[in-house]
Structure formats: C-alpha cells, structure tokens
Scaffold this motif. Sequence first.
Motif, mmCIF file in Angstrom:
data_model
loop_
_atom_site.group_PDB
_atom_site.id
_atom_site.type_symbol
_atom_site.label_atom_id
_atom_site.label_comp_id
_atom_site.label_asym_id
_atom_site.label_seq_id
_atom_site.Cartn_x
_atom_site.Cartn_y
_atom_site.Cartn_z
ATOM 1 N N MET A 1 0.853 -1.194 0.000
ATOM 2 C CA MET A 1 0.000 0.000 0.000
ATOM 3 C C MET A 1 0.888 1.242 0.000
ATOM 4 S SD MET A 1 -2.922 1.135 2.741
ATOM 5 C CE MET A 1 -3.913 -0.309 2.337
ATOM 6 N N THR B 1 -11.110 7.148 -6.373
ATOM 7 C CA THR B 1 -12.335 6.347 -6.302
ATOM 8 C C THR B 1 -13.039 6.450 -4.952
ATOM 9 O OG1 THR B 1 -11.089 4.386 -5.571
ATOM 10 C CG2 THR B 1 -11.402 4.689 -7.964
ATOM 11 N N GLN B 2 -12.317 6.905 -3.921
ATOM 12 C CA GLN B 2 -12.932 6.981 -2.593
ATOM 13 C C GLN B 2 -12.180 8.004 -1.742
ATOM 14 O OE1 GLN B 2 -13.780 3.175 -0.690
ATOM 15 N NE2 GLN B 2 -13.441 4.046 1.325
ATOM 16 N N VAL C 1 -8.327 7.101 -1.996
ATOM 17 C CA VAL C 1 -8.077 5.805 -2.632
ATOM 18 C C VAL C 1 -7.923 6.069 -4.128
ATOM 19 C CG1 VAL C 1 -8.961 3.504 -3.106
ATOM 20 C CG2 VAL C 1 -9.373 4.568 -0.876
ATOM 21 N N ARG C 2 -6.719 5.764 -4.642
ATOM 22 C CA ARG C 2 -6.415 6.005 -6.059
ATOM 23 C C ARG C 2 -5.553 4.856 -6.571
ATOM 24 N NH1 ARG C 2 -2.716 9.164 -9.519
ATOM 25 N NH2 ARG C 2 -3.952 10.395 -11.011
ATOM 26 N N PRO C 3 -6.150 3.887 -7.227
ATOM 27 C CA PRO C 3 -5.378 2.742 -7.735
ATOM 28 C C PRO C 3 -4.178 3.192 -8.553
ATOM 29 C CG PRO C 3 -7.720 2.345 -7.991
ATOM 30 C CD PRO C 3 -7.579 3.767 -7.541
ATOM 31 N N GLU D 1 -3.838 6.064 -1.102
ATOM 32 C CA GLU D 1 -3.802 4.609 -0.974
ATOM 33 C C GLU D 1 -4.226 3.986 -2.292
ATOM 34 O OE1 GLU D 1 -5.320 4.963 3.686
ATOM 35 O OE2 GLU D 1 -6.724 4.530 2.040
ATOM 36 N N ASP D 2 -3.565 2.896 -2.693
ATOM 37 C CA ASP D 2 -3.909 2.283 -3.979
ATOM 38 C C ASP D 2 -4.964 1.195 -3.863
ATOM 39 O OD1 ASP D 2 -2.398 0.356 -2.735
ATOM 40 O OD2 ASP D 2 -0.729 0.436 -4.146
ATOM 41 N N THR D 3 -5.395 0.884 -2.642
ATOM 42 C CA THR D 3 -6.464 -0.091 -2.440
ATOM 43 C C THR D 3 -7.430 0.452 -1.390
ATOM 44 O OG1 THR D 3 -5.228 -1.276 -0.723
ATOM 45 C CG2 THR D 3 -4.994 -2.064 -3.003
ATOM 46 N N VAL D 4 -8.661 -0.057 -1.416
ATOM 47 C CA VAL D 4 -9.660 0.337 -0.433
ATOM 48 C C VAL D 4 -9.266 -0.227 0.924
ATOM 49 C CG1 VAL D 4 -12.082 0.197 0.237
ATOM 50 C CG2 VAL D 4 -11.461 0.366 -2.179
#
Length: 303
Positions: free
Chosen positions: A1, A236-237, A258-260, A289-292
Amino acid sequence: MAHNHSHDHQHGPADGNYGRAFALGIALNLAFVAIEAAGGLWANSSALLSDAGHNLSDVLSLALAWGATRLARQPASERYTYGLKSATIQAALLNAALLYAALGIILWDAIDHLLHPTPVDGRIVMLLAGIGILINGFTAWLFRSGQQGDVNVRGAYLHMLTDALVSAGVVVGGGLVLWTGWLRLDALISFGILGLIAYSSWGLLRETVQLSLQAVPPGIDIAAVRQFLLARPGVTQVHDLHVWPLSTRDTALTAHLVRPGGADNAFLQALQAALQAEFSISHCTVQVEDTVPVAGGHGGCEE
C-alpha cells in the motif's frame, strides 16, 4: 500500500499589514473613551457612559486582536508545530466574551438611570457623540479592505462601524432630550444601543465559538470538498476527511484518497493548488492509498 503525503504552506503576513491601523485605532479610541466618560459624568448621561464603556471594550478588543496577529507571525517550533496561529482564534473568542460582559455592566447602569432619572446636558451629549461618529467611522475605514478575509479584522471593522452608528443614535437622543425634556429618554436610548450591539455581535460570537471548537470554517462546504476530491483524476474513494481552522486566516485539511496506482508529484501539486484556489485551504496533508482500506482499519497513523 502506497502512502503519499502532500503538504502545502502559504503564509502571508499574519496581520495583513494592519499593524499601523490597529495602533492608530487604539490610540484614537482610547483618547476618545477618556473624553466621553468625563463628558458623560459631567452631563449625567447614561447614553454617553454606555457608549464610553462599549468603546473601552473595543480598545481592549483591538489590542487583543493586534497582539494575537503578532503572535501568529511566530514560526513553528518543536513544541508548537503549527506556530501560534491559533492565538487569533482565542483572541477573537475572548473579545466576543468581553463584549457581552461589558454589555451586562452597562445594562445595570442604564436600569439605574431609568429608575432614578436625573437631568441630562443634551448639548454635551450631542457634541461628544458627534466626535464619536468621526473617530469610529475613520477607524472602521482603516479596516474596511481586510474585513472579508479575517474574523479578527472583521471584528474590528464591525465594532467600529457599529460604534459610529450608535454615536449617531446618541446625537439624535441628545437632541430629543433637549427638545422634549423627558429625562428617562436617555436611559431608553441606552437600552436601544445595548440591543443593537448585542444583535450585531451575535454572529461574531457564534463564529468564534465554532472556530475555537475546530469546526469547519464558515464559507467552506465539507460536502463540496469531498465531491471535489472525488472528482480528481483516478480517485475512487475519500475517507478520514478533516477540515479545520489553524487561525482566523489559515485553514488545514487532511484526507485519505483511494487512487489505484498511487499518485505522483504532479497529481499532488495540482491538488494543492486546486484546494487553495477553490476553498482557500492553505495547508493540506493527503495520504494516497492504492487499495480500499479494510473496514475499521483506518483513522489513525499508518506506516
């Protein structure tokens, strides 16, 4: 992460170059308080004494606001990592509290004059209140250009503008006392002055209490900030979003995005500039962060 942090600091002069305005306003109003109080005692005018008491609280307010803006210019230290910027919020809150305390004292005096009316020299009342219009109007003019961006400067501006209007009311009252000879009219005018001051200052008191509790500063819609962050490319979040005042001029933000794929410097720099331009947020810390995150697994410091 991945954990990317962005910090943006934009610090103009904490006093907005109003040091001379504060000094001149304090000197003029302090001299006028002494003259008005002496005249109020000589003329036996409750309205003049009420106005002098309020002007004295304004002198203290100007002094506190000026001192706080000077403290806010001190650099950050190991112990005070944000510097002393919050002194401006504390000074604004104290000023509002002192104002209402002064109103209580003046109200007591006005009630006594209403119950025990005595002759009033309307000519002296009108003369001194007329001088008050000039001094308070000029002092308000000194702060007019900066009153939109700083609650301290706005407080000074509103106090002085209100005083100019109140002094105009006292002039009218003095004339009516001369014309009608109604002794209780002077005390009734005092009640009107107190009501006007209390009403006009309520918004300032409410705002300073909110700022002292680190509420989202007035003029910033937290929902709009959240939607703004969600609209950034690839985001995304948004979670753990916080916006609070560092001072009466500076606003801070922290958020997890959250940004993949994470974020690069170009994304972070563009985000800083956009937050400053759109919401006047001068200090932002963003963790990308690249994941939720796992539910319940955020909210503190992470490594």
